[in-house]
Design a protein around this motif. Structure first.
Motif, PDB file in Angstrom:
ATOM      1  N   LEU A 219       0.847  -1.187   0.000  1.00  0.00           N
ATOM      2  CA  LEU A 219       0.000   0.000   0.000  1.00  0.00           C
ATOM      3  C   LEU A 219       0.881   1.236   0.000  1.00  0.00           C
ATOM      4  O   LEU A 219       1.721   1.409   0.896  1.00  0.00           O
ATOM      5  N   VAL A 220       0.703   2.083  -1.001  1.00  0.00           N
ATOM      6  CA  VAL A 220       1.448   3.340  -1.124  1.00  0.00           C
ATOM      7  C   VAL A 220       0.519   4.465  -0.692  1.00  0.00           C
ATOM      8  O   VAL A 220      -0.525   4.689  -1.307  1.00  0.00           O
ATOM      9  N   SER A 221       0.884   5.165   0.380  1.00  0.00           N
ATOM     10  CA  SER A 221       0.037   6.242   0.895  1.00  0.00           C
ATOM     11  C   SER A 221       0.660   7.589   0.563  1.00  0.00           C
ATOM     12  O   SER A 221       1.787   7.877   0.967  1.00  0.00           O
ATOM     13  N   LEU A 222      -0.068   8.420  -0.158  1.00  0.00           N
ATOM     14  CA  LEU A 222       0.405   9.742  -0.570  1.00  0.00           C
ATOM     15  C   LEU A 222      -0.456  10.822   0.086  1.00  0.00           C
ATOM     16  O   LEU A 222      -1.575  10.564   0.515  1.00  0.00           O
ATOM     17  N   GLY A 223       0.073  12.031   0.133  1.00  0.00           N
ATOM     18  CA  GLY A 223      -0.739  13.144   0.606  1.00  0.00           C
ATOM     19  C   GLY A 223      -0.673  13.358   2.107  1.00  0.00           C
ATOM     20  O   GLY A 223       0.330  13.067   2.763  1.00  0.00           O
ATOM     21  N   CYS A 224      -1.780  13.818   2.670  1.00  0.00           N
ATOM     22  CA  CYS A 224      -1.814  14.355   4.028  1.00  0.00           C
ATOM     23  C   CYS A 224      -1.967  13.269   5.087  1.00  0.00           C
ATOM     24  O   CYS A 224      -2.158  12.093   4.789  1.00  0.00           O
ATOM     25  N   ASP A 225      -1.903  13.709   6.346  1.00  0.00           N
ATOM     26  CA  ASP A 225      -2.066  12.778   7.465  1.00  0.00           C
ATOM     27  C   ASP A 225      -3.482  12.223   7.546  1.00  0.00           C
ATOM     28  O   ASP A 225      -3.693  11.112   8.046  1.00  0.00           O
ATOM     29  N   LYS A 226      -4.463  12.959   7.045  1.00  0.00           N
ATOM     30  CA  LYS A 226      -5.846  12.443   7.025  1.00  0.00           C
ATOM     31  C   LYS A 226      -5.939  11.266   6.057  1.00  0.00           C
ATOM     32  O   LYS A 226      -6.639  10.277   6.316  1.00  0.00           O
ATOM     33  N   ASN A 227      -5.228  11.380   4.952  1.00  0.00           N
ATOM     34  CA  ASN A 227      -5.163  10.278   3.994  1.00  0.00           C
ATOM     35  C   ASN A 227      -4.427   9.076   4.594  1.00  0.00           C
ATOM     36  O   ASN A 227      -4.768   7.920   4.324  1.00  0.00           O
ATOM     37  N   LEU A 228      -3.422   9.367   5.416  1.00  0.00           N
ATOM     38  CA  LEU A 228      -2.673   8.291   6.056  1.00  0.00           C
ATOM     39  C   LEU A 228      -3.567   7.469   6.977  1.00  0.00           C
ATOM     40  O   LEU A 228      -3.448   6.242   7.037  1.00  0.00           O
ATOM     41  N   VAL A 229      -4.469   8.132   7.690  1.00  0.00           N
ATOM     42  CA  VAL A 229      -5.412   7.406   8.541  1.00  0.00           C
ATOM     43  C   VAL A 229      -6.255   6.457   7.693  1.00  0.00           C
ATOM     44  O   VAL A 229      -6.480   5.290   8.054  1.00  0.00           O
ATOM     45  N   ASP A 230      -6.728   6.939   6.530  1.00  0.00           N
ATOM     46  CA  ASP A 230      -7.494   6.068   5.626  1.00  0.00           C
ATOM     47  C   ASP A 230      -6.665   4.854   5.210  1.00  0.00           C
ATOM     48  O   ASP A 230      -7.172   3.729   5.130  1.00  0.00           O
ATOM     49  N   SER A 231      -5.385   5.077   4.933  1.00  0.00           N
ATOM     50  CA  SER A 231      -4.506   3.975   4.543  1.00  0.00           C
ATOM     51  C   SER A 231      -4.374   2.964   5.672  1.00  0.00           C
ATOM     52  O   SER A 231      -4.414   1.746   5.451  1.00  0.00           O
ATOM     53  N   GLU A 232      -4.221   3.461   6.899  1.00  0.00           N
ATOM     54  CA  GLU A 232      -4.078   2.570   8.046  1.00  0.00           C
ATOM     55  C   GLU A 232      -5.349   1.765   8.288  1.00  0.00           C
ATOM     56  O   GLU A 232      -5.300   0.600   8.691  1.00  0.00           O
ATOM     57  N   VAL A 233      -6.495   2.396   8.036  1.00  0.00           N
ATOM     58  CA  VAL A 233      -7.774   1.683   8.173  1.00  0.00           C
ATOM     59  C   VAL A 233      -7.882   0.578   7.119  1.00  0.00           C
ATOM     60  O   VAL A 233      -8.316  -0.545   7.418  1.00  0.00           O
ATOM     61  N   MET A 234      -7.464   0.883   5.884  1.00  0.00           N
ATOM     62  CA  MET A 234      -7.495  -0.154   4.845  1.00  0.00           C
ATOM     63  C   MET A 234      -6.569  -1.312   5.206  1.00  0.00           C
ATOM     64  O   MET A 234      -6.922  -2.482   5.020  1.00  0.00           O
ATOM     65  N   LEU A 235      -5.390  -1.009   5.727  1.00  0.00           N
ATOM     66  CA  LEU A 235      -4.470  -2.068   6.146  1.00  0.00           C
ATOM     67  C   LEU A 235      -5.095  -2.925   7.238  1.00  0.00           C
ATOM     68  O   LEU A 235      -4.986  -4.158   7.224  1.00  0.00           O
ATOM     69  N   GLY A 236      -5.758  -2.272   8.200  1.00  0.00           N
ATOM     70  CA  GLY A 236      -6.394  -3.017   9.275  1.00  0.00           C
ATOM     71  C   GLY A 236      -7.513  -3.907   8.768  1.00  0.00           C
ATOM     72  O   GLY A 236      -7.657  -5.068   9.197  1.00  0.00           O
ATOM     73  N   THR A 237      -8.316  -3.387   7.841  1.00  0.00           N
ATOM     74  CA  THR A 237      -9.408  -4.169   7.245  1.00  0.00           C
ATOM     75  C   THR A 237      -8.864  -5.395   6.529  1.00  0.00           C
ATOM     76  O   THR A 237      -9.395  -6.509   6.668  1.00  0.00           O
ATOM     77  N   LEU A 238      -7.798  -5.206   5.778  1.00  0.00           N
ATOM     78  CA  LEU A 238      -7.229  -6.310   4.988  1.00  0.00           C
ATOM     79  C   LEU A 238      -6.517  -7.323   5.868  1.00  0.00           C
ATOM     80  O   LEU A 238      -6.532  -8.529   5.583  1.00  0.00           O
ATOM     81  N   ALA A 239      -5.900  -6.856   6.952  1.00  0.00           N
ATOM     82  CA  ALA A 239      -5.241  -7.781   7.876  1.00  0.00           C
ATOM     83  C   ALA A 239      -6.259  -8.734   8.494  1.00  0.00           C
ATOM     84  O   ALA A 239      -5.982  -9.930   8.676  1.00  0.00           O
ATOM     85  N   GLU A 240      -7.427  -8.193   8.819  1.00  0.00           N
ATOM     86  CA  GLU A 240      -8.476  -9.043   9.396  1.00  0.00           C
ATOM     87  C   GLU A 240      -8.966 -10.098   8.407  1.00  0.00           C
ATOM     88  O   GLU A 240      -9.479 -11.139   8.813  1.00  0.00           O
TER      89      GLU A 240
END
Length: 445
Positions: free
Chosen positions: A5-26
């Motif tokens: 997962l490549v996360s670009l842009g702001c810290d708000k976007n980073l939170v979205d990336s972390e949520v996607m990682l968490g969803t996929l890990a589950e």
């Protein structure tokens, strides 16, 4: 299957990336940082300004080349660029298998399943969907600090900004969910919680009919394990006496505010669609400094906005000189399609924008250097960020420094420290925007 997962842009976007990682890990997926090993690549994009748009497009094109190796089975584009240009992406970059909008990241696992079943997709959910908190996340910031996104979207409609069209109107995350998410992060070892949104100061207006940021902060301060709580992106017109009072009373809240004022000339502020004039901005800054004398104020400015005259620029220079912001960033105006400012007359030449930006940054450097010199001899608490390789030295941040945007404190010591440790440091010197210090006798972990 391995996902990059490549996360670009702001810290708000980073939170979205972390949520996607968490969803996929589950769902049982594993992750890699090596693009050559990835079977699925997700690029969470940004398109706030033209440079961010170009970075996102280049990242997509670079990863699209990996389709030729045969190992990469799926290329998925999410985030702001996906929301804004979904049809263009699918049409122009055939290697992209799915495009996922900003309010549909919770569907990422379903999207991958469809793609692997041979179904390419474009998924744009309504931009009025209520954002949720307390979602499984994989924190990517090192574990000792994390961002807490308290709201989505924006209602301000500044004339230069595309955010309301790609993120929707302002929607707060329910307080109960934020508290649960913050508790979970603290349980995982997070010591600094950084509150973010397009605008944090309006938190709760849509849900509760009044601004609830002070109440949220008070509640977060009761969570064991959290040492610092930092607030970013406070629009000046929305800063209340109640917020200032809570900041002054609660020891865990960093005396730090990011206040994006954008300009100091009233004529430019009016064309920007901002809700404050320079006198009001001066008033709120004066009040903050009176009520919280050691407060650190960060701001961002835009130079070269359409119609900005040389006189406007000089007014802005005088404003910066007078306000002496502790931290300041300057962006050259970037015309974005579908914004009112892009259609305004008297667009400024790029060379003039950059010249004015450079002049502002040179002025701010002088202000920052003087402020750093005044810190010499003082003691301050700092959070360890990491060790410098092959040296008895560490990189740290003070309450005056938000991650990735402000300066650092360099500490020389033979003590064994870990990221997230707090130490009391005596400032012994400075270098440009950074400080140099040594550990005092008083020491805490």
């Amino acid at each position: 299957m391995k996902i990059l997962l490549v996360s670009l842009g702001c810290d708000k976007n980073l939170v979205d990336s972390e949520v996607m990682l968490g969803t996929l890990a589950e769902k049982g997926y594993t992750f890699t940082d090596d693009e050559s090993e990835a079977e699925i690549i997700i690029i969470n994009t940004c398109c706030f300004i033209n440079d961010a748009k170009e970075e996102s497009v280049n990242a997509i094109l670079e990863m699209a080349e990996l389709k030729k190796t045969g190992r990469l089975k799926a290329l998925i584009v999410t985030g702001c660029l996906a929301q804004r240009y979904q049809k263009e992406i699918r049409k122009e970059i055939a290697e992209v298998d799915a495009v996922v909008g900003t309010s549909a990241i919770d569907k990422i696992a379903e999207i991958i399943e469809d793609v692997m079943a041979g179904k390419g997709r474009e998924l744009l959910m309504p931009l009025d969907r209520r954002p949720s908190g307390n979602r499984k996340r994989i924190v990517t910031t090192g574990g000792h600090y994390a961002y807490l996104k308290i709201a989505e979207g924006c209602d301000k409609h500044c004339t230069y900004c595309i955010i309301p069209k790609i993120r929707g109107g302002y929607r707060s995350v329910p307080m109960e969910e934020l508290a649960a998410e913050a508790e979970a992060l603290a349980d995982e070892g997070v010591k600094e919680l950084i509150l973010v949104a397009q605008e944090t100061t309006l938190y709760g207006m849509d849900l509760y009919g009044e601004k609830k940021l002070p109440e949220l902060l008070t509640r977060l301060c009761r969570i064991p394990g959290l040492y610092w709580i930092r607030i970013l992106y406070c629009y000046p017109e929305e800063i209340t006496d109640d917020l200032i009072r809570v900041m002054g009373q609660e020891e865990k809240i960093c005396h730090y505010l990011d206040i994006p004022v954008q300009h100091g000339s009233d004529s430019v502020l009016k064309r920007m669609g901002r809700k404050t004039d320079s006198a009001q901005i001066r008033g709120i800054i004066k009040k903050l400094r009176e009520k919280i004398p050691d407060i650190c104020l960060r701001t961002t400015l835009i130079t070269g906005f359409p119609g900005e005259t040389e006189e406007d620029h000089e007014i802005l220079m005088e404003f910066v000189d007078e306000m002496e912001f502790d931290r300041l960033g300057v962006f050259a105006y970037s015309p974005e399609e579908d914004t009112a400012a892009a259609l305004m007359p008297d667009q400024i030449e790029e060379s003039v924008k950059e010249e004015r930006r450079n002049a502002l940054m040179e002025l701010q450097q002088e202000i920052a250097y003087e402020a750093a010199e005044k810190m010499e001899g003082k003691s301050i608490y700092a959070m360890i960020e990491g060790k410098i390789a092959d040296e008895d030295a560490y990189v740290a941040r003070t309450y005056k420094d938000a991650p990735n945007v402000d300066g650092y404190l360099f500490i020389h010591t033979d003590r064994q420290l870990m990221s997230g440790d707090f130490v009391k440091v005596r400032i012994t010197g400075s270098y440009e925007y950074d400080l140099i210090g040594e550990i005092c006798d008083e020491f805490t972990e």
